[in-house]
Design a protein around this motif. Sequence first.
Motif, mmCIF file in Angstrom:
data_model
loop_
_atom_site.group_PDB
_atom_site.id
_atom_site.type_symbol
_atom_site.label_atom_id
_atom_site.label_comp_id
_atom_site.label_asym_id
_atom_site.label_seq_id
_atom_site.Cartn_x
_atom_site.Cartn_y
_atom_site.Cartn_z
ATOM 1 N N GLY A 170 0.866 -1.162 0.006
ATOM 2 C CA GLY A 170 0.057 0.091 0.230
ATOM 3 C C GLY A 170 1.057 1.163 -0.129
ATOM 4 O O GLY A 170 2.315 1.191 -0.172
ATOM 5 N N ASP A 171 0.411 2.199 0.284
ATOM 6 C CA ASP A 171 1.018 3.647 0.398
ATOM 7 C C ASP A 171 2.247 3.570 1.373
ATOM 8 O O ASP A 171 1.938 2.737 2.482
ATOM 9 C CB ASP A 171 0.134 4.716 0.661
ATOM 10 N N PRO A 172 3.458 3.917 1.350
ATOM 11 C CA PRO A 172 4.458 3.921 2.300
ATOM 12 C C PRO A 172 3.968 4.454 3.453
ATOM 13 O O PRO A 172 3.167 5.460 3.608
ATOM 14 C CB PRO A 172 5.554 4.527 1.423
ATOM 15 N N ILE A 173 4.874 4.133 4.483
ATOM 16 C CA ILE A 173 4.329 4.518 5.848
ATOM 17 C C ILE A 173 5.508 5.859 6.366
ATOM 18 O O ILE A 173 6.683 5.286 6.524
ATOM 19 C CB ILE A 173 4.444 3.638 7.041
ATOM 20 N N PRO A 174 5.045 6.950 6.546
ATOM 21 C CA PRO A 174 6.059 7.974 7.167
ATOM 22 C C PRO A 174 6.534 7.762 8.400
ATOM 23 O O PRO A 174 5.873 7.150 9.388
ATOM 24 C CB PRO A 174 4.910 9.134 7.221
ATOM 25 N N ALA A 175 8.210 8.176 8.266
ATOM 26 C CA ALA A 175 8.650 7.815 9.494
ATOM 27 C C ALA A 175 8.291 8.977 10.609
ATOM 28 O O ALA A 175 8.737 8.864 11.794
ATOM 29 C CB ALA A 175 10.072 8.156 9.368
ATOM 30 N N THR A 176 7.295 9.748 10.383
ATOM 31 C CA THR A 176 6.811 10.521 11.425
ATOM 32 C C THR A 176 5.530 11.089 11.213
ATOM 33 O O THR A 176 4.753 11.013 10.051
ATOM 34 C CB THR A 176 7.720 12.147 11.397
ATOM 35 N N THR A 177 5.002 11.277 12.305
ATOM 36 C CA THR A 177 3.250 11.605 12.212
ATOM 37 C C THR A 177 3.140 13.152 12.451
ATOM 38 O O THR A 177 1.983 13.498 12.508
ATOM 39 C CB THR A 177 2.693 10.914 13.332
ATOM 40 N N GLY A 178 4.253 13.887 12.612
ATOM 41 C CA GLY A 178 4.050 15.144 13.052
ATOM 42 C C GLY A 178 3.352 15.903 11.864
ATOM 43 O O GLY A 178 3.533 15.711 10.593
ATOM 44 N N PRO A 179 2.845 17.192 12.024
ATOM 45 C CA PRO A 179 2.159 18.107 10.981
ATOM 46 C C PRO A 179 3.135 19.034 10.249
ATOM 47 O O PRO A 179 4.353 18.686 10.436
ATOM 48 C CB PRO A 179 1.458 18.955 11.783
ATOM 49 N N ALA A 180 2.745 19.414 9.020
ATOM 50 C CA ALA A 180 3.369 20.114 8.105
ATOM 51 C C ALA A 180 4.099 20.947 8.891
ATOM 52 O O ALA A 180 3.498 21.767 9.523
ATOM 53 C CB ALA A 180 2.500 20.556 6.909
ATOM 54 N N TYR A 181 5.469 21.149 8.550
ATOM 55 C CA TYR A 181 6.373 22.132 9.117
ATOM 56 C C TYR A 181 6.261 22.056 10.689
ATOM 57 O O TYR A 181 6.644 23.021 11.129
ATOM 58 C CB TYR A 181 5.916 23.659 8.700
ATOM 59 N N GLY A 182 5.830 21.013 11.107
ATOM 60 C CA GLY A 182 5.813 20.817 12.603
ATOM 61 C C GLY A 182 7.021 20.574 13.305
ATOM 62 O O GLY A 182 7.805 19.715 12.939
ATOM 63 N N MET A 183 7.049 21.295 14.287
ATOM 64 C CA MET A 183 8.494 21.270 15.046
ATOM 65 C C MET A 183 8.380 19.756 15.703
ATOM 66 O O MET A 183 9.411 18.994 16.130
ATOM 67 C CB MET A 183 8.433 22.194 16.529
ATOM 68 N N SER A 184 7.094 19.118 15.709
ATOM 69 C CA SER A 184 7.104 17.452 16.473
ATOM 70 C C SER A 184 7.732 16.737 15.359
ATOM 71 O O SER A 184 8.250 15.592 15.730
ATOM 72 C CB SER A 184 5.772 17.180 16.574
ATOM 73 N N ARG A 185 7.567 17.117 14.154
ATOM 74 C CA ARG A 185 8.492 16.164 13.235
ATOM 75 C C ARG A 185 9.936 16.249 13.362
ATOM 76 O O ARG A 185 10.615 15.187 13.364
ATOM 77 C CB ARG A 185 8.347 16.685 11.723
ATOM 78 N N VAL A 186 10.368 17.508 13.802
ATOM 79 C CA VAL A 186 12.121 17.800 14.049
ATOM 80 C C VAL A 186 12.125 17.004 15.433
ATOM 81 O O VAL A 186 13.323 16.285 15.456
ATOM 82 C CB VAL A 186 12.129 19.375 14.474
ATOM 83 N N VAL A 187 11.320 16.990 16.044
ATOM 84 C CA VAL A 187 11.590 16.173 17.572
ATOM 85 C C VAL A 187 11.529 14.771 17.370
ATOM 86 O O VAL A 187 12.550 14.052 17.590
ATOM 87 C CB VAL A 187 10.464 16.529 18.537
ATOM 88 N N GLU A 188 10.755 14.345 16.751
ATOM 89 C CA GLU A 188 10.280 12.616 16.398
ATOM 90 C C GLU A 188 11.675 12.339 15.494
ATOM 91 O O GLU A 188 12.172 11.289 15.672
ATOM 92 C CB GLU A 188 9.067 12.298 15.521
ATOM 93 N N LEU A 189 12.142 13.179 14.484
ATOM 94 C CA LEU A 189 13.243 12.700 13.790
ATOM 95 C C LEU A 189 14.588 13.291 14.137
ATOM 96 O O LEU A 189 15.458 13.475 13.247
ATOM 97 C CB LEU A 189 12.797 12.947 12.397
ATOM 98 N N SER A 190 14.734 13.768 15.243
ATOM 99 C CA SER A 190 15.863 14.549 15.988
ATOM 100 C C SER A 190 17.093 13.765 15.487
ATOM 101 O O SER A 190 17.936 14.559 14.882
ATOM 102 C CB SER A 190 15.530 14.813 17.299
ATOM 103 N N ALA A 191 17.285 12.619 15.835
ATOM 104 C CA ALA A 191 18.479 11.936 15.668
ATOM 105 C C ALA A 191 18.708 11.709 14.128
ATOM 106 O O ALA A 191 19.977 11.798 13.619
ATOM 107 C CB ALA A 191 18.566 10.530 16.236
ATOM 108 N N TYR A 192 17.654 11.535 13.399
ATOM 109 C CA TYR A 192 17.984 11.143 11.912
ATOM 110 C C TYR A 192 18.203 12.371 11.334
ATOM 111 O O TYR A 192 19.230 12.341 10.348
ATOM 112 C CB TYR A 192 16.863 10.771 11.441
ATOM 113 N N ALA A 193 17.611 13.354 11.638
ATOM 114 C CA ALA A 193 17.945 14.641 10.956
ATOM 115 C C ALA A 193 19.398 15.349 11.259
ATOM 116 O O ALA A 193 20.115 15.828 10.432
ATOM 117 C CB ALA A 193 16.803 15.756 11.319
ATOM 118 N N ASP A 194 19.614 14.981 12.323
ATOM 119 C CA ASP A 194 21.074 15.529 12.829
ATOM 120 C C ASP A 194 22.079 14.618 12.194
ATOM 121 O O ASP A 194 23.084 15.048 11.736
ATOM 122 C CB ASP A 194 21.134 15.276 14.579
#
Length: 468
Positions: A170-194
């Motif tokens: 099916g459709d791929p599963i995003p690694a984050t559930t945070g909203p568009a431009y959401g700081m929560s995406r940055v938090v959830e993916l903090s180690a990855y983005a770093d």
Amino acid sequence: MGSGFCRIYAAESELMDRQEQAKRARLAAADLTAQGVRTVALTWVDNAGVTRAKAVPVRRLEHAAAWGVGMSPVFDVFCVDDSITTSAHVGGPVGDLRLYADLSRITALAAQPGWAWAPVDRYTQEGEPHPCCQRLFARTAVERAAAAGLELRMAYEVEWFVGTADPRAGDPIPATTGPAYGMSRVVELSAYADAVLAALAAEDVPVEQFHPEYAPGQLELSVAPADPVTAADRNVLVRQTIRAVSASFGYQVSFAPVVVAYQVGNGGHLHVSAWRDGRNLFAGGPGPYGVTAEGESILAGLLDRLPALTAIGAPSPASQLRLVPRHWAGPYQCWGRENREAALRLVTGTVGERDTAANAELKSFDAAANPYLLGGAVTAAVTAAAGAGLTLPLEVPVDPASLPEGRQPPRLPSGLPAAVAALRADDLLPGVLGEPLLEAFCAVRLAEHAIFADASPEATVAGTRWKY
Ligand code: GLU
Ligand code: MG
């Protein structure tokens, strides 16, 4: 790669004296070995927009630099699904080329221990430039611009989806559930983005910004502008680095024009500025928003040629699914200051820094484009337009879709055959590409169109999602 290395190897590489190439490669190999590198991946981007690779052990770099590495020319007619089409000049199993690494670009890959990377130029076995080499095409376009007194600066924005494939297809599963431009995406993916940003910093990539984007699981980063060939090399390096970091986190990435059918897609927006005598032609002049007369001619020339450039800049069957109104993909052939629905968005920058910041953002392009082909074609279009005295049509300062139907600007070509026809009918691009490259490129476009001609949007997206 440390900056000391870059200083030593800053010179542009040419297919130069073999001994000189061997000597430079020997020094590079010693430096790489000291950094724990065992293998160098040599990449080129084909007419399908896929980065292909051959690799040599570090101890073979010297030989490879002097004599090249063999590769079949058939890759010029490879399609996105790895099927092979044919063209007037290229096709079939016979023949061989030599890949020459650009030694000035060798970079130890921060997210792939043991590996380094270099882009290649492709030559024939007789030592002639291969007429289908997209990187040499870009280099030639840059040389012609320079001969006309123009310097171009470019940067590709990189938007990507990060997540995992759905085991039930099916459709791929995003690694984050945070909203568009959401700081929560940055938090959830903090180690990855770093890890992504740390790897790019270790590779001396000048990242300027990172942000969570609009679509589920979508992120974006932008890098500093550079000459067109460097910008294209950097685009390859950035994407492969993001891919490698993602793999180490157990994620898959997609730079494809559309990741989930009907959703907002991934752009590969190209920022361009043109300079003469150290002055930005898009600032400090009497034209609209301070554009100079020459700058206006360049913008008008780019706008005119956008239908033809669509074949190169939005080349995938999936590109067509992205280029729809109200997705900020710039599907209209019009311009507007900071208008994100216009294919040509004039970015003026803020008062005080316009002389350096002003640029044109070509929004309709995506990352299925070969960045060398696109950068070279845009460079050629800019060079041709600079002295042509063209003027811009009226600006479209609103969302084009909000205008009454009869007053909307034209849409970019709909369907790959129409885009290919526009490219073929262009009065500049077929000539600068040259027949072998033009024919191979158009053959791949039309073959990919045929592959997906009867496919639903969902099937087209599924067939291209993990390819770019
Ligand atoms: N993701 C959008 C695209 O497909 C672009 C969003 C933006 O303006 O950055 O081009
Ligand atoms: Mg964006």
